[in-house]
Write a protein that holds these residues in place. Structure first.
Motif, PDB file in Angstrom:
ATOM      1  N   MET A 100      55.370  55.166  47.637  1.00  0.00           N
ATOM      2  CA  MET A 100      55.207  54.232  46.518  1.00  0.00           C
ATOM      3  C   MET A 100      53.801  53.634  46.503  1.00  0.00           C
ATOM      4  O   MET A 100      53.217  53.433  45.438  1.00  0.00           O
ATOM      5  N   ALA A 101      53.258  53.349  47.681  1.00  0.00           N
ATOM      6  CA  ALA A 101      51.898  52.807  47.756  1.00  0.00           C
ATOM      7  C   ALA A 101      50.893  53.812  47.194  1.00  0.00           C
ATOM      8  O   ALA A 101      49.980  53.444  46.450  1.00  0.00           O
ATOM      9  N   GLY A 102      51.084  55.072  47.536  1.00  0.00           N
ATOM     10  CA  GLY A 102      50.218  56.120  46.995  1.00  0.00           C
ATOM     11  C   GLY A 102      50.356  56.249  45.492  1.00  0.00           C
ATOM     12  O   GLY A 102      49.361  56.419  44.771  1.00  0.00           O
ATOM     13  N   GLU A 103      51.578  56.153  45.006  1.00  0.00           N
ATOM     14  CA  GLU A 103      51.809  56.226  43.561  1.00  0.00           C
ATOM     15  C   GLU A 103      51.168  55.040  42.842  1.00  0.00           C
ATOM     16  O   GLU A 103      50.577  55.205  41.776  1.00  0.00           O
ATOM     17  N   LEU A 104      51.278  53.848  43.425  1.00  0.00           N
ATOM     18  CA  LEU A 104      50.661  52.663  42.832  1.00  0.00           C
ATOM     19  C   LEU A 104      49.145  52.820  42.787  1.00  0.00           C
ATOM     20  O   LEU A 104      48.510  52.550  41.770  1.00  0.00           O
ATOM     21  N   ARG A 105      48.579  53.279  43.891  1.00  0.00           N
ATOM     22  CA  ARG A 105      47.131  53.492  43.950  1.00  0.00           C
ATOM     23  C   ARG A 105      46.698  54.497  42.889  1.00  0.00           C
ATOM     24  O   ARG A 105      45.729  54.280  42.159  1.00  0.00           O
ATOM     25  N   ASN A 106      47.411  55.613  42.799  1.00  0.00           N
ATOM     26  CA  ASN A 106      47.068  56.644  41.820  1.00  0.00           C
ATOM     27  C   ASN A 106      47.228  56.144  40.388  1.00  0.00           C
ATOM     28  O   ASN A 106      46.429  56.481  39.513  1.00  0.00           O
ATOM     29  N   LEU A 107      48.252  55.342  40.147  1.00  0.00           N
ATOM     30  CA  LEU A 107      48.462  54.780  38.815  1.00  0.00           C
ATOM     31  C   LEU A 107      47.304  53.867  38.423  1.00  0.00           C
ATOM     32  O   LEU A 107      46.782  53.956  37.309  1.00  0.00           O
ATOM     33  N   LEU A 108      46.911  52.989  39.343  1.00  0.00           N
ATOM     34  CA  LEU A 108      45.787  52.091  39.057  1.00  0.00           C
ATOM     35  C   LEU A 108      44.510  52.883  38.785  1.00  0.00           C
ATOM     36  O   LEU A 108      43.742  52.551  37.886  1.00  0.00           O
ATOM     37  N   LYS A 109      44.308  53.920  39.556  1.00  0.00           N
ATOM     38  CA  LYS A 109      43.099  54.736  39.374  1.00  0.00           C
ATOM     39  C   LYS A 109      43.156  55.521  38.064  1.00  0.00           C
ATOM     40  O   LYS A 109      42.187  55.557  37.308  1.00  0.00           O
ATOM     41  N   ARG A 110      44.291  56.130  37.788  1.00  0.00           N
ATOM     42  CA  ARG A 110      44.429  56.969  36.595  1.00  0.00           C
ATOM     43  C   ARG A 110      44.428  56.137  35.311  1.00  0.00           C
ATOM     44  O   ARG A 110      43.736  56.459  34.352  1.00  0.00           O
ATOM     45  N   GLN A 111      45.201  55.069  35.295  1.00  0.00           N
ATOM     46  CA  GLN A 111      45.352  54.285  34.070  1.00  0.00           C
ATOM     47  C   GLN A 111      44.198  53.316  33.823  1.00  0.00           C
ATOM     48  O   GLN A 111      43.829  53.075  32.682  1.00  0.00           O
ATOM     49  N   LEU A 112      43.668  52.749  34.901  1.00  0.00           N
ATOM     50  CA  LEU A 112      42.663  51.704  34.744  1.00  0.00           C
ATOM     51  C   LEU A 112      41.284  52.094  35.267  1.00  0.00           C
ATOM     52  O   LEU A 112      40.306  51.405  35.008  1.00  0.00           O
ATOM     53  N   GLY A 113      41.244  53.169  36.041  1.00  0.00           N
ATOM     54  CA  GLY A 113      39.965  53.602  36.592  1.00  0.00           C
ATOM     55  C   GLY A 113      39.523  52.822  37.816  1.00  0.00           C
ATOM     56  O   GLY A 113      38.372  52.900  38.221  1.00  0.00           O
ATOM     57  N   TRP A 114      40.436  52.066  38.413  1.00  0.00           N
ATOM     58  CA  TRP A 114      40.082  51.245  39.567  1.00  0.00           C
ATOM     59  C   TRP A 114      40.621  51.864  40.839  1.00  0.00           C
ATOM     60  O   TRP A 114      41.790  52.202  40.940  1.00  0.00           O
ATOM     61  N   ASP A 115      39.742  51.964  41.802  1.00  0.00           N
ATOM     62  CA  ASP A 115      40.092  52.608  43.060  1.00  0.00           C
ATOM     63  C   ASP A 115      40.364  51.550  44.126  1.00  0.00           C
ATOM     64  O   ASP A 115      39.453  51.043  44.760  1.00  0.00           O
TER      65      ASP A 115
END
Length: 81
Positions: free
Chosen positions: A14-29
Motif C-alpha cells: 500500500m505504501a508503494g501504491e500511495l507513493r506511485n499514485l502521488l508521483k503519477r497523479q501529482l508529479g511529486w516524488d
C-alpha cells in the motif's frame, strides 16, 4: 491524523501504491521510506506541501529572470505564508 499510517494497517504494498499514485497523479516524488517509515497522514500532507511550495518557488524564479527584486520578495512572502 497524527497516528502513523503503519499503525492503521498500511503495509509495504500500500505504501508503494500511495507513493506511485502521488508521483503519477501529482508529479511529486515522496520517498518510500518517508511513507512506510512511520509517517502519519499529517506528515505526508506536510511533505506534499513542501513539494508544492518548491514547485511554486521554482516557477516564480523562472518567471522573474528580469524582474524587479522587490516584486520577487513580495511574491515569495505570499508563497511562504
Amino acid at each position: 491524523v497524527a497516528q502513523p499510517l503503519i499503525d492503521m494497517g498500511l503495509d509495504s504494498l500500500m505504501a508503494g501504491e500511495l507513493r506511485n499514485l502521488l508521483k503519477r497523479q501529482l508529479g511529486w516524488d515522496i520517498p518510500f521510506q518517508k511513507i512506510f517509515g512511520g509517517a502519519s497522514t499529517a506528515q505526508i500532507a506536510y511533505l506534499v506541501n513542501e513539494q508544492i511550495t518548491q514547485q511554486l518557488l521554482l516557477e516564480k524564479i523562472t518567471d522573474y529572470d528580469n524582474s524587479d527584486p522587490e516584486d520577487i520578495c513580495e511574491d515569495m512572502e505570499e508563497i511562504t505564508l
